[in-house]
Write a protein that holds these residues in place. Structure first.
Motif, PDB file in Angstrom:
ATOM      1  N   LEU A  54       6.196 -10.503  -7.184  1.00  0.00           N
ATOM      2  CA  LEU A  54       5.768 -10.143  -8.533  1.00  0.00           C
ATOM      3  C   LEU A  54       5.454  -8.659  -8.621  1.00  0.00           C
ATOM      4  N   ALA A  55       4.721  -8.153  -7.615  1.00  0.00           N
ATOM      5  CA  ALA A  55       4.364  -6.738  -7.613  1.00  0.00           C
ATOM      6  C   ALA A  55       5.601  -5.859  -7.493  1.00  0.00           C
ATOM      7  N   TYR A  56       6.576  -6.321  -6.710  1.00  0.00           N
ATOM      8  CA  TYR A  56       7.775  -5.514  -6.475  1.00  0.00           C
ATOM      9  C   TYR A  56       8.706  -5.543  -7.684  1.00  0.00           C
ATOM     10  N   VAL A  57       8.944  -6.731  -8.217  1.00  0.00           N
ATOM     11  CA  VAL A  57       9.919  -6.881  -9.307  1.00  0.00           C
ATOM     12  C   VAL A  57       9.411  -6.276 -10.611  1.00  0.00           C
ATOM     13  N   THR A  58       8.143  -6.535 -10.938  1.00  0.00           N
ATOM     14  CA  THR A  58       7.614  -6.021 -12.204  1.00  0.00           C
ATOM     15  C   THR A  58       7.427  -4.515 -12.176  1.00  0.00           C
ATOM     16  N   GLY A  59       7.126  -3.992 -10.971  1.00  0.00           N
ATOM     17  CA  GLY A  59       6.918  -2.552 -10.867  1.00  0.00           C
ATOM     18  C   GLY A  59       5.739  -2.071 -11.680  1.00  0.00           C
ATOM     19  N   HIS A  69       7.230  10.669 -13.117  1.00  0.00           N
ATOM     20  CA  HIS A  69       7.687  11.318 -11.887  1.00  0.00           C
ATOM     21  C   HIS A  69       6.793  10.922 -10.716  1.00  0.00           C
ATOM     22  N   LEU A  70       5.532  10.721 -10.980  1.00  0.00           N
ATOM     23  CA  LEU A  70       4.570  10.271  -9.970  1.00  0.00           C
ATOM     24  C   LEU A  70       3.838   9.054 -10.512  1.00  0.00           C
ATOM     25  N   SER A  71       3.622   8.073  -9.641  1.00  0.00           N
ATOM     26  CA  SER A  71       2.929   6.865 -10.096  1.00  0.00           C
ATOM     27  C   SER A  71       2.340   6.122  -8.895  1.00  0.00           C
ATOM     28  N   PHE A  72       1.417   5.228  -9.196  1.00  0.00           N
ATOM     29  CA  PHE A  72       0.833   4.349  -8.179  1.00  0.00           C
ATOM     30  C   PHE A  72       0.696   2.975  -8.820  1.00  0.00           C
ATOM     31  N   GLY A  73       1.405   2.001  -8.225  1.00  0.00           N
ATOM     32  CA  GLY A  73       1.461   0.693  -8.852  1.00  0.00           C
ATOM     33  C   GLY A  73       0.901  -0.427  -8.005  1.00  0.00           C
ATOM     34  N   LEU A  74       1.168  -1.661  -8.464  1.00  0.00           N
ATOM     35  CA  LEU A  74       0.630  -2.865  -7.832  1.00  0.00           C
ATOM     36  C   LEU A  74       1.197  -3.058  -6.429  1.00  0.00           C
ATOM     37  N   TYR A  75       2.488  -2.795  -6.252  1.00  0.00           N
ATOM     38  CA  TYR A  75       3.114  -2.966  -4.940  1.00  0.00           C
ATOM     39  C   TYR A  75       2.525  -1.983  -3.926  1.00  0.00           C
ATOM     40  N   GLY A  76       2.362  -0.740  -4.337  1.00  0.00           N
ATOM     41  CA  GLY A  76       1.741   0.258  -3.460  1.00  0.00           C
ATOM     42  C   GLY A  76       0.311  -0.100  -3.121  1.00  0.00           C
ATOM     43  N   ALA A  77      -0.416  -0.647  -4.096  1.00  0.00           N
ATOM     44  CA  ALA A  77      -1.800  -1.054  -3.850  1.00  0.00           C
ATOM     45  C   ALA A  77      -1.866  -2.193  -2.838  1.00  0.00           C
ATOM     46  N   PHE A  78      -0.903  -3.123  -2.950  1.00  0.00           N
ATOM     47  CA  PHE A  78      -0.870  -4.253  -2.016  1.00  0.00           C
ATOM     48  C   PHE A  78      -0.636  -3.774  -0.591  1.00  0.00           C
ATOM     49  N   LEU A  79       0.339  -2.880  -0.396  1.00  0.00           N
ATOM     50  CA  LEU A  79       0.624  -2.363   0.942  1.00  0.00           C
ATOM     51  C   LEU A  79      -0.540  -1.532   1.473  1.00  0.00           C
ATOM     52  N   SER A  80      -1.190  -0.778   0.603  1.00  0.00           N
ATOM     53  CA  SER A  80      -2.349   0.018   1.023  1.00  0.00           C
ATOM     54  C   SER A  80      -3.491  -0.885   1.477  1.00  0.00           C
ATOM     55  N   LEU A  81      -3.711  -1.968   0.743  1.00  0.00           N
ATOM     56  CA  LEU A  81      -4.749  -2.921   1.120  1.00  0.00           C
ATOM     57  C   LEU A  81      -4.431  -3.577   2.467  1.00  0.00           C
ATOM     58  N   HIS A  82      -3.148  -3.876   2.672  1.00  0.00           N
ATOM     59  CA  HIS A  82      -2.736  -4.480   3.945  1.00  0.00           C
ATOM     60  C   HIS A  82      -3.043  -3.548   5.112  1.00  0.00           C
ATOM     61  N   LEU A  83      -2.685  -2.273   4.981  1.00  0.00           N
ATOM     62  CA  LEU A  83      -2.939  -1.308   6.043  1.00  0.00           C
ATOM     63  C   LEU A  83      -4.428  -1.140   6.290  1.00  0.00           C
ATOM     64  N   PHE A  84      -5.221  -1.147   5.218  1.00  0.00           N
ATOM     65  CA  PHE A  84      -6.674  -1.001   5.350  1.00  0.00           C
ATOM     66  C   PHE A  84      -7.278  -2.191   6.099  1.00  0.00           C
ATOM     67  N   LEU A  85      -6.898  -3.413   5.710  1.00  0.00           N
ATOM     68  CA  LEU A  85      -7.444  -4.607   6.357  1.00  0.00           C
ATOM     69  C   LEU A  85      -7.020  -4.674   7.817  1.00  0.00           C
ATOM     70  N   GLN A  86      -5.773  -4.351   8.088  1.00  0.00           N
ATOM     71  CA  GLN A  86      -5.287  -4.370   9.473  1.00  0.00           C
ATOM     72  C   GLN A  86      -6.073  -3.380  10.330  1.00  0.00           C
ATOM     73  N   SER A  87      -6.299  -2.193   9.805  1.00  0.00           N
ATOM     74  CA  SER A  87      -7.060  -1.173  10.536  1.00  0.00           C
ATOM     75  C   SER A  87      -8.508  -1.588  10.722  1.00  0.00           C
ATOM     76  N   LEU A  88      -9.086  -2.211   9.705  1.00  0.00           N
ATOM     77  CA  LEU A  88     -10.484  -2.636   9.778  1.00  0.00           C
ATOM     78  C   LEU A  88     -10.679  -3.704  10.847  1.00  0.00           C
ATOM     79  N   PHE A  89      -9.860  -4.728  10.838  1.00  0.00           N
ATOM     80  CA  PHE A  89     -10.012  -5.813  11.820  1.00  0.00           C
ATOM     81  C   PHE A  89      -9.694  -5.331  13.237  1.00  0.00           C
ATOM     82  N   ALA A  90      -8.760  -4.381  13.371  1.00  0.00           N
ATOM     83  CA  ALA A  90      -8.486  -3.805  14.685  1.00  0.00           C
ATOM     84  C   ALA A  90      -9.709  -3.055  15.194  1.00  0.00           C
TER      85      ALA A  90
END
Length: 585
Positions: A54-59, A69-90
């Motif tokens: 949904l995040a990828y298709v809807t954009g 020209h520059l934007s920050f969307g739902l898909y980017g937020a999802f990947l950012s959250l993933h990296l944050f959680l992975q780093s936190l639990f590590a």
């Protein structure tokens, strides 16, 4: 109500039925819980995948400039959250590791099983010398050589040279192996040959159990055949089994540190250690592999370890509960996929078998080793292709046991399993969209994410050398990504892996997906340049292109200068590559 009456009638007719019925009733809640876990886990996996789609298709974009020209969307937020959680639990897992457990149960028996195939004599000698220095009393060592021809004899000679006298060490050349009598027929036949084969198998088991150090040379059959021989010959004679490759130098404390993890929790079935690169200064590819290895183990697997679901205990350094290993030894060896016997991914499937029984798998950075990695680009590419084949195959097997473990295992498997396909779609879409800024922005974003991960790794490791992890991002995009797709398309094809290290065999098959991928990207760039000539740049786009190009060029200049100043001058200086205390082995 009718069910209850039927049970009462049956109880009156047989004195054994009340016990059977009560057991059946007690089992029902367990089965219900198991079914409920499967349903919940499946729904959770579907929700995670649907959210990404949904995040990828809807954009959908949270913020953007006037002309996007520059934007920050739902898909980017999802990947950012993933990296944050992975780093936190590590980080939390590493915090737990810093509190060392008390050394106990040194009376436990441990066997170290080493697999060897056409090994470089220098690496094998270093491996065995490091084994002699392991600080664990009574450690049993079993070296199994995959090959019994005269040209393989040097490995047994090195074993005898390093491991010492005949009172503790013994060796045997086996004409066949557990699944072949050495006649060349590919199996064990009946008659006199079968009797001789059985006698040799008994002799192998007796030798392995009697002597502290043993070396078996057997008919070639692949790594899984070699590992099976060691496991089968040991049987139930030891409490724990440690695995190691013949190109690996072990830390003296590696065994006891993994043993502590297994002794602390009886539900931990396997544990892996921190695998580092022995020859990291041999070439640029081995150096980038060294920083990637650190990230893979100390962040990705440390995060998985926090939830007790490490999905691959690496072959150079791992330990298993032997009573559990013997339960799934035969199914592990006879694994098939799409009708063919599996010939790679042995360590990942061994880990998956542990997880399938509901046991936890852990990682500890307190147990360390250094291992060899390919120094040639094509050999590295073939290795990655083989590893990705086993990853996709084992992903399907692993999905059957999601319900037995933490939801994080389900979540991470879905994200990492589908991410390459989203990335391929993104690259093709941006490169064929017809705007040069889209391509440049994508390149900048890739390096930005790489820099963020590298900066965190510098903090966690306490070493600025991890800043070069951002360079691996380009290697991933240009080489590893097409290798993943190629691995999936050829998942049932054997071979194309790395060869023995004594004689390096060049295999060009790995260059095929990279060449095709390069043509796709260059085609996109050519199409974009054509489109840009038909539609002149706006002033805003010109400014962005100039600024982005300067920033991208500045990034590469800085990183390349640092690489030349810190890394390049140390390449091919093998005496400098061994930096851990156990390297003097």
């Amino acid at each position: 109500m009718l069910w209850k009456l039927d049970v009462v009638k049956m109880n009156l007719s047989s004195p054994t039925l009340p016990l059977k019925c009560s057991i059946h009733v007690l089992q029902m809640p367990s089965r219900c819980r198991n079914a409920l876990s499967i349903v919940v886990t499946t729904l959770f996996a579907a929700v995670v995948l649907f959210t990404i789609l949904l995040a990828y298709v809807t954009g959908y974009q949270f913020i953007h400039t006037e002309q996007h020209h520059l934007s920050f969307g739902l898909y980017g937020a999802f990947l950012s959250l993933h990296l944050f959680l992975q780093s936190l639990f590590a980080f939390l897992e590493h915090k737990q590791m810093r509190s060392p457990a008390q050394t106990q149960h040194l009376h436990r028996s441990v066997a170290l099983c080493i697999a060897a195939y056409q090994e470089d004599p220098d690496y094998l000698r270093k491996c065995l010398r490091s084994v002699r220095r392991i600080s664990f009393p009574g450690l049993k060592v079993v070296l199994v050589v995959d090959g019994n021809r005269p040209e393989d004899r040097y490995m047994m000679d090195i074993f005898q040279e390093v491991m010492g006298g005949a009172d503790q060490a013994s060796n045997m050349v086996w004409k066949g192996n557990y699944h072949s009598n050495g006649s060349g027929g590919g199996g064990v036949r009946g008659g006199e040959g079968s009797t001789v084969h059985m006698e040799e198998a008994v002799r192998v088991a007796r030798l392995v159990r009697r002597y502290r150090y043993s070396c078996i040379m057997q008919e070639w059959g692949g790594k899984r055949e070699v590992m099976y021989t060691a496991f089968k010959a040991l049987g139930d004679s030891v409490d724990y089994v440690q695995v190691c490759d013949s190109d690996t130098v072990l830390d003296p404390a590696c065994t006891i540190e993994m043993l502590k993890i297994l002794e602390e929790d009886p539900m931990v079935g396997g544990v892996g250690g921190d695998v580092q690169i022995l020859n990291k200064y041999d070439s640029w590819i081995s150096f980038l592999s060294s920083v990637r290895y650190w990230m893979a183990f100390n962040i990705e697997r440390a995060c998985q370890s926090y939830f007790g679901c490490v999905q691959c205990i690496s072959g150079p350094l791992g330990m298993y509960r032997n009573s559990l290993l013997q339960r799934f030894l035969e199914p592990w060896y006879h694994q098939t996929f799409l009708g063919s016997k599996c010939s790679f991914g042995d360590d990942r499937h061994l880990t998956n078998r542990v997880l399938s029984f509901g046991y936890k798998t852990k990682f500890t950075a307190r147990s360390k080793c250094q291992t060899e990695t390919p120094t040639q680009y094509l050999r590295w590419l073939n290795q990655q292709t083989r590893w990705n084949k086993s990853y996709f195959r084992e992903w399907l097997y692993n999905a059957l046991w999601f319900h037995k473990h933490s939801l994080w295992m389900t979540y991470e498997s879905v994200v990492t399993g589908f991410f390459p396909f989203f990335l391929v779609a993104t690259v093709i879409h941006l490169f064929y969209r017809g705007r040069l800024w889209n391509i440049l922005l994508f390149l900048l974003t890739v390096q930005l994410v790489g820099m963020v991960k590298a900066t965190y790794a510098c903090f966690l490791r306490g070493s600025l050398v991890m800043i070069f992890m951002s360079l691996y991002s380009l290697l991933y995009m240009t080489s590893l990504l097409p290798a993943k797709i190629f691995a999936l398309l050829t998942i049932n094809k054997a071979g194309w892996g790395t060869s023995g290290r004594r004689k390096i065999v060049l295999n060009l098959i790995g260059a095929v997906p990279v060449t095709v991928w390069a043509m796709v990207l260059l085609g996109g760039v050519a199409y974009t340049l054509y489109c840009e000539t038909q539609d002149p740049f706006s002033e805003t786009e010109k400014a962005l292109l100039i600024a982005g190009t300067i920033l991208y060029a500045f990034y590469w200049i800085i990183l390349l200068v640092l690489y030349l100043a810190i890394v390049a001058k140390r390449c091919n200086k093998r005496e400098e590559q061994y930096h851990l205390p156990y390297a003097e082995a």
